[in-house]
Motif scaffolding. Structure first.
Motif, short mmCIF file in Angstrom:
data_model
loop_
_atom_site.label_atom_id
_atom_site.label_comp_id
_atom_site.label_asym_id
_atom_site.label_seq_id
_atom_site.Cartn_x
_atom_site.Cartn_y
_atom_site.Cartn_z
N GLN A 1 -50.08 27.65 -38.63
CA GLN A 1 -50.85 28.88 -38.39
C GLN A 1 -50.77 29.24 -36.92
O GLN A 1 -50.92 28.38 -36.06
CB GLN A 1 -52.32 28.67 -38.73
CG GLN A 1 -52.63 28.50 -40.18
CD GLN A 1 -54.12 28.68 -40.47
OE1 GLN A 1 -54.83 29.39 -39.75
NE2 GLN A 1 -54.58 28.05 -41.54
N TRP B 1 -54.21 28.35 -31.20
CA TRP B 1 -55.11 28.83 -32.27
C TRP B 1 -56.05 27.74 -32.76
O TRP B 1 -57.17 27.99 -33.16
CB TRP B 1 -54.25 29.40 -33.40
CG TRP B 1 -54.92 29.77 -34.69
CD1 TRP B 1 -54.55 29.39 -35.94
CD2 TRP B 1 -56.07 30.63 -34.89
NE1 TRP B 1 -55.37 29.92 -36.89
CE2 TRP B 1 -56.32 30.69 -36.28
CE3 TRP B 1 -56.91 31.34 -34.03
CZ2 TRP B 1 -57.36 31.42 -36.84
CZ3 TRP B 1 -57.96 32.07 -34.58
CH2 TRP B 1 -58.18 32.11 -35.97
N GLU B 2 -55.60 26.49 -32.73
CA GLU B 2 -56.38 25.41 -33.35
C GLU B 2 -57.26 24.63 -32.38
O GLU B 2 -58.18 23.95 -32.80
CB GLU B 2 -55.43 24.40 -34.03
CG GLU B 2 -54.73 23.50 -33.01
CD GLU B 2 -53.82 22.44 -33.61
OE1 GLU B 2 -53.71 22.34 -34.84
OE2 GLU B 2 -53.19 21.71 -32.81
N LEU C 1 -52.32 19.78 -35.05
CA LEU C 1 -51.01 20.05 -35.64
C LEU C 1 -50.00 20.58 -34.63
O LEU C 1 -48.80 20.50 -34.87
CB LEU C 1 -51.16 21.04 -36.80
CG LEU C 1 -51.94 20.49 -37.98
CD1 LEU C 1 -52.09 21.55 -39.06
CD2 LEU C 1 -51.26 19.26 -38.55
N GLY C 2 -50.49 21.12 -33.53
CA GLY C 2 -49.59 21.60 -32.48
C GLY C 2 -48.81 20.48 -31.81
O GLY C 2 -47.85 20.73 -31.08
N PHE D 1 -46.44 16.74 -35.16
CA PHE D 1 -45.21 16.73 -35.97
C PHE D 1 -44.16 15.76 -35.43
O PHE D 1 -43.35 15.24 -36.20
CB PHE D 1 -44.64 18.15 -36.09
CG PHE D 1 -44.39 18.82 -34.77
CD1 PHE D 1 -43.12 18.79 -34.21
CD2 PHE D 1 -45.41 19.49 -34.10
CE1 PHE D 1 -42.88 19.40 -32.99
CE2 PHE D 1 -45.18 20.10 -32.88
CZ PHE D 1 -43.92 20.05 -32.32
N VAL E 1 -55.76 38.54 -38.15
CA VAL E 1 -55.88 37.27 -38.87
C VAL E 1 -54.65 36.42 -38.55
O VAL E 1 -53.62 36.94 -38.11
CB VAL E 1 -55.96 37.50 -40.40
CG1 VAL E 1 -57.28 38.17 -40.78
CG2 VAL E 1 -54.78 38.30 -40.91
N PRO E 2 -54.74 35.12 -38.77
CA PRO E 2 -53.57 34.27 -38.48
C PRO E 2 -52.46 34.49 -39.50
O PRO E 2 -52.72 34.89 -40.63
CB PRO E 2 -54.15 32.86 -38.62
CG PRO E 2 -55.31 32.99 -39.53
CD PRO E 2 -55.89 34.34 -39.26
N SER E 3 -51.25 34.23 -39.10
CA SER E 3 -50.12 34.24 -40.02
C SER E 3 -49.54 32.83 -40.08
O SER E 3 -49.90 31.97 -39.29
CB SER E 3 -49.06 35.23 -39.55
OG SER E 3 -48.57 34.84 -38.28
N PHE E 4 -48.64 32.60 -41.02
CA PHE E 4 -48.08 31.28 -41.23
C PHE E 4 -46.56 31.34 -41.14
O PHE E 4 -45.94 32.26 -41.65
CB PHE E 4 -48.47 30.78 -42.63
CG PHE E 4 -47.98 29.39 -42.93
CD1 PHE E 4 -48.68 28.29 -42.47
CD2 PHE E 4 -46.81 29.19 -43.65
CE1 PHE E 4 -48.23 27.01 -42.73
CE2 PHE E 4 -46.35 27.90 -43.90
CZ PHE E 4 -47.06 26.81 -43.45
N PRO F 1 -41.80 22.93 -36.47
CA PRO F 1 -42.95 22.83 -37.38
C PRO F 1 -43.40 24.20 -37.90
O PRO F 1 -43.30 25.21 -37.19
CB PRO F 1 -44.04 22.22 -36.49
CG PRO F 1 -43.68 22.62 -35.10
CD PRO F 1 -42.17 22.66 -35.06
N LEU F 2 -43.91 24.19 -39.12
CA LEU F 2 -44.60 25.35 -39.66
C LEU F 2 -46.07 25.25 -39.27
O LEU F 2 -46.57 24.16 -39.03
CB LEU F 2 -44.50 25.35 -41.19
CG LEU F 2 -43.09 25.39 -41.79
CD1 LEU F 2 -43.16 25.16 -43.30
CD2 LEU F 2 -42.45 26.74 -41.49
#
Lengths: 410, 410
Positions: B177, B240-241, B249-250, B253, B185-188, B174-175
């Motif tokens: 954050q 992070w979420e 989202l973790g 998917f 800051v977060p990255s993607f 999965p993609l």
């Protein structure tokens, strides 16, 4: 029941020809047969019967017992059906059309309304900065009100799809575990902090395959329409259970939705720009781009308890938009199914009288509301909560989002 | 493909006459037609064809394209169908039965297996004390490893039902954050901490009405059977979420399940007493009572990566039982639907080699696993993860829970 001509709807009616929301109804003389309907004024058009009588190309979709086949058909069909409905209900329609439709417009008071679609997955977001800030102050008084991720992604979680119920369904006060900070161990019993959450919900029609993210620009291709939501919450149960994996039994006992799904097209004039973004957003969430429609909707909600207005939350003040939420929900490759349903999270505005739940309105129960029948911190047995909402229409009229009503049963 | 008589299954086979798990299959020459099957040795019995040929009273349920009609039929019908299957496959069955069944037993290698039931709501629990303690130590190193509620209620949350997939489905990385603590800051991008969670899942058959809690004593009336689950997890996305509303989202998917649902009846000999309770439980969760069956199941899981065994989690070590989870999930009045599915949470035992996810096995990535093809902290593209499991049967044999296989696609 009105004796007036059902083909004529007053200009100030919230359910005129620029709205035309969809629902599912039955009648007392044919109680087991669920039918698609469109609300027009204070009547319901029997959509399947009209489609057959007037020869619609989509009669098969419109004679189904739930909205799901129409939802699955996709944006081009949604537009065709809406255009057809608008032709049928045109004041200048021919005499034959008018005479066919007149007996198929049933007074609302003569029908029973049902859950309009079969819910696939239900996701609830947390998209109002005002709400999240207030709740953060109440639940975590010693920390930052917003968690560090809040401005970087639309926080959400999956709710229970099987307990989404239509407006009018009684809400039984849930039993559960709760433990006040000064108690040694949890106790069990009826929730003592039963609350509402006024929200706006989005219904997904067009599905996707696993691994296929939906960019913000494809929002219209996948989202069919909008409804009103009351995400009932047992605050005492929630407070005890929610760390570390989020809300569960504090929410899963019932989520009420309006009986009418307003098509996205009916809200074009209500599109509005969300609040300025205070943090740079990752590209998939960035909505400053010219190619992206304004993501907000100027929907104005009214919350009443036992007929008394207690709040007027403005949906236009939400930080995260429905298009951003859809993009976020699918960016990890999660697929969409027809009937997926996601709600905005509690709608709260910056003002005190714009807060969308009792937790905020009474500041955790410390500032009771004064109602004619007495003070309220949280809901009492017998209380009836009503949410209504409208948005500006294309011709200065109001587009109604129906209502969500629920009475608390002890 | 074996030339051996499919009616004779070796005594040490995990899929003998005391197991008989249900699944859904299709064949290459009739690819669009999904059929119910029962696994017997390394063959699949075409259940609908057998029911018609042998005149089962339940032929209508058994000719459906998914298990859901049989699930909805309830415990008495489940018992009747199982008894019928056991008669058909009795080594002493009459010649006619044997000659009817022989051509309806298709080699496993000749069929495609599908998701065996339509998932209604999916709930994931967090029921291993060893797992919760390890994760607590890793995620919240400065606090108590277990949250204060952990010993008082089985913590759970709703997952995404629409992305439950059958064993063999490729898992696309999965993609999302992610933000390391030292990043501003977060990255993607693609998850850098893709993990597994070895779990056992329970499939609900008999539904309930809203407001109708299911006591532990009614567990057998509602739960049809058991399968294996790999709850894929992107740890960086999750970290992070997940504060404050839990995993989203973790996890959403993909969740892989075995193609075979083992009936609860096949696990009677595997019933076991859960670990001693260290805290007094509220009555609806108390399982010390004589009227309650032992709630544990002695299911022994093996986790392999690219064919190498990396862990052997013991399901019998779980603190919270499936009956307690069902009682908790419904105690607030939440209704059950046919196809509701709940998973145990990661199964971890007290020993290092009994941990059910890489987060624990590699202690947050600090102690890599040494595999023949190199070290692993989290999963790499191309890695194939296989879960298998068995439980003791009534005659000393092993009852297989099938397998969950998934290969990571970059």
């Amino acid at each position: 029941m009105s004796a007036a001509n059902p083909l004529i709807v007053p200009e100030d009616d919230h359910f005129g020809r620029n709205n035309l929301p969809y629902g599912v109804f039955s009648t007392a003389d044919d109680a087991d047969r669920r039918r698609l309907g469109v609300r027009y004024g204070d009547h319901v058009l029997d959509l399947g019967a009209a489609a057959r009588a007037l020869g619609s190309a989509h009669a098969d979709l419109l004679t189904a017992p739930s909205l799901n086949p129409l939802l699955a058909a996709g944006r081009p069909v949604w537009s065709e059906v809406r255009a057809e409905l608008r032709r049928w209900l045109d004041p200048d329609a021919d005499e034959r059309t008018r005479s066919v439709l007149a007996p198929l417009l049933l007074p609302l008071s003569h029908v029973t309304l049902h859950l309009p679609f079969e819910v696939a997955d239900y996701v609830d977001f947390y998209a109002s900065e005002h709400h999240a800030t207030n709740v953060g102050r109440l639940f975590r008084p010693n920390g930052d009100p917003l968690t560090p991720n809040w401005k970087h992604l639309p926080i959400g979680y999956h709710g229970r799809a099987g307990t989404v119920v239509v407006s009018g369904t009684p809400v039984v006060r849930p039993l559960g575990q709760r433990k006040a900070p000064d108690e040694e161990v949890p106790s069990f019993g009826p929730s003592r902090k039963l609350d509402i959450e006024a929200e706006v919900g989005f219904v997904v029609g067009t599905p996707t395959r696993l691994g296929e993210p939906v960019p913000q620009t494809a929002f219209r291709d996948h989202v069919f329409g909008v409804c009103l939501v009351n995400d009932w919450s047992a605050r005492d149960v929630q407070a005890w259970e929610y760390v570390p994996l989020g809300p569960f039994l504090g929410k899963s006992f019932a989520t009420s939705v309006s009986a009418w799904i307003t098509p996205l097209d009916a809200l074009d004039a209500a599109r509005t720009t969300p609040p300025p973004r205070t943090h740079a957003l990752l590209p998939y969430l960035d909505d400053a781009d010219d190619g992206i429609e304004p993501g907000g909707f100027d929907v104005r909600i009214t919350v009443s308890i036992n007929g008394e207005v207690v709040s007027e939350p403005p949906f236009g003040a939400m930080y995260w938009t429905a298009a951003q939420q859809l993009a976020h929900m699918t960016v990890n490759g999660a697929s969409l199914r027809t009937g997926d349903f996601y709600a905005s999270g509690t709608v709260s505005g910056p003002e005190k009288h714009q807060r969308g739940c009792l937790l905020e309105l009474t500041w955790g129960g410390r500032e009771p509301l004064k109602l004619p029948e007495g003070e309220r911190t949280f809901l009492e047995d017998g209380d009836e909560v009503t949410l209504t909402a409208w948005a500006p229409g294309p011709e200065g009229e109001r587009i109604g989002l129906g209502e969500v009503v629920g009475r608390i049963v002890g």
